[in-house]
Write an enzyme that holds these catalytic residues in place. Structure first.
Site, PDB file in Angstrom:
ATOM      1  N   CYS A  90      -0.323   4.082   2.411  1.00  7.98           N
ATOM      2  CA  CYS A  90      -0.332   3.973   3.693  1.00  7.98           C
ATOM      3  C   CYS A  90       1.249   4.178   3.824  1.00  7.98           C
ATOM      4  O   CYS A  90       1.726   4.684   4.985  1.00  7.98           O
ATOM      5  CB  CYS A  90      -0.522   2.443   4.254  1.00  7.98           C
ATOM      6  SG  CYS A  90      -2.042   1.755   3.506  1.00  7.98           S
ATOM      7  N   ASP A  91       2.076   3.680   3.233  1.00  4.50           N
ATOM      8  CA  ASP A  91       3.505   3.509   3.541  1.00  4.50           C
ATOM      9  C   ASP A  91       4.539   4.406   2.881  1.00  4.50           C
ATOM     10  O   ASP A  91       5.823   4.391   3.219  1.00  4.50           O
ATOM     11  CB  ASP A  91       4.055   2.029   3.413  1.00  4.50           C
ATOM     12  CG  ASP A  91       3.306   0.983   4.393  1.00  4.50           C
ATOM     13  OD1 ASP A  91       2.762   1.678   5.468  1.00  4.50           O
ATOM     14  OD2 ASP A  91       3.133  -0.031   3.994  1.00  4.50           O
TER      15      ASP A  91
ATOM     16  N   CYS B  85       0.738  -1.124  -0.027  1.00  3.51           N
ATOM     17  CA  CYS B  85       0.055  -0.001   0.193  1.00  3.51           C
ATOM     18  C   CYS B  85       0.948   1.377  -0.034  1.00  3.51           C
ATOM     19  O   CYS B  85       1.378   1.752   1.070  1.00  3.51           O
ATOM     20  CB  CYS B  85      -0.890  -0.147   1.224  1.00  3.51           C
ATOM     21  SG  CYS B  85      -1.896   1.719   1.354  1.00  3.51           S
TER      22      CYS B  85
END
Ligand code: NAP
Length: 321
Positions: free
Chosen positions: A151-152, A148
């Protein structure tokens, strides 16, 4: 037909009530189904799992959902869907469905903590990202291996990263990751991309993005963090080490249907089979979204299928009155 009943006990939930409709999953399909069912005054109960909005909520910006000419945040769209459904009486439980029993009516739905009964069920449990399945991947997940970008990505400021895959997800996330990374190298197993033309053009034109074609990752190396990947050219057989700080994997998805094995029909890849009215082989049980869609997988198509499933379930309930 083998049934998945073993672990269900007979304890009812507190109210011992039969719901008109339970919706399993809260991505675009489940949330749209909730809106339509709520407007039919069915007061649907939606089990969201651990997150709202499904895979779309992990996308930074959705540019192809109609009505948002400048795009809309994935998480924001999920919240808007939820608010709209709640306004008409949909109810949401942040709980995971763990077992179902469709062998008798009312249907039984079990979560981690409770058991519920329902006259109709809409399955919109979506799909999960595939793993690459190479040595080092599991060990280094969270230590440089990610699924992701939204997200990261922040953890990879000024880093060199690789993205695996040649579909829309790989390119969309790869382009997003250029906000943080110093360089993004997309490694694809063929010499042609599966992704749509707009994303291809953006990726080809991006100064931070380069491609390695006809190549697979065979191993991800590192101890406490990713250090490099072992890659292999599938045409020449040549192997080499490619240094990188991060590996983002976007190699497709698998439908979340394990729970329904032995109870509902699915194809060889695990996608639930439905008729043109979204109904499974069991009357009163419907499926919508990526859990049954091996072809389109768009927010707008999932939302449409969710609405269709809810309309059909409403008709079914009316026919039972
Ligand atoms: P996808 O379209 O199935 O693409 C997966 C990619 O991973 C393909 O390029 C595939 O290669 C590659 N791949 C699969 N297994 C691999 C392996 N073991 N090793 C190396 N590469 C592997 O999946 P996706 O990109 O996640 O997209 C899923 C669906 O969501 C699609 O229908 C897509 O259109 C949709 N989507 C749309 C948008 C958008 O509209 N903006 C954004 C994201 C996703 P091959 O090409 O050789 O098969």
């Amino acid at each position: 037909m083998e049934l998945n009943l073993k672990k269900i006990n007979t304890e009812d939930n507190n109210e011992n009530k039969t719901e008109k409709m339970i919706i399993i999953g809260a991505g675009p399909a489940g949330l749209s189904a909730a809106l339509y069912a709520a407007r039919a005054e069915l007061s649907p109960l939606v089990f969201t799992g651990m997150s709202l909005g499904g895979q779309a909520s992990l996308t930074h910006t959705i540019e192809n959902y109609p009505g948002f000419p400048t795009g809309v945040g994935g998480a924001e769209l999920g919240e808007l869907f939820q608010k709209q459904a709640e306004r008409f009486g949909a109810r949401f439980e942040f709980d995971n469905v763990t077992e179902v029993d469709f062998s008798k009516k009312p249907f039984l739905i079990k979560t981690y903590s409770k058991e519920y009964k329902a006259e109709t069920v809409i399955i919109s449990s979506g799909a999960s990202p595939n793993y690459l399945g190479v040595p080092g991947e599991k060990e280094l997940t969270g230590k440089g291996v990610s699924y992701c970008g939204t997200c990261d990505g922040w953890f990879f400021k000024e880093k060199d990263i690789v993205v695996i895959g040649g579909g829309d997800s790989a390119l969309e996330e790869g382009i997003f990751l250029t906000r943080f990374a110093k360089s993004v190298t997309i490694i694809h197993r063929r010499d042609q991309l599966r992704a749509g033309k707009i994303l291809q053009t953006r990726a080809f034109d991006h100064p931070k993005i380069s491609f390695i074609w006809d190549t697979v990752v065979e191993k991800i190396n590192g101890n406490t963090a990713v250090e490099n990947v072992l890659i292999k050219n599938v045409k020449t057989g040549e192997e080499r080490i490619f240094p990188t700080d991060g590996v983002f994997v976007f190699v497709g998805h698998t439908p979340n249907t394990d729970m329904f094995k032995g109870q509902l029909e699915m194809d060889a890849n695990g996608y639930l089979q439905v008729d043109t009215k979204m109904q499974t082989k069991i009357s009163g049980v419907y499926a919508a979204g990526e859990v049954m869609d091996a072809s389109f997988k768009q927010v707008v198509t999932s939302a449409g299928w969710g609405a269709a499933a809810a309309i059909q379930a409403t008709r079914y309930l009316e026919s039972q009155e």
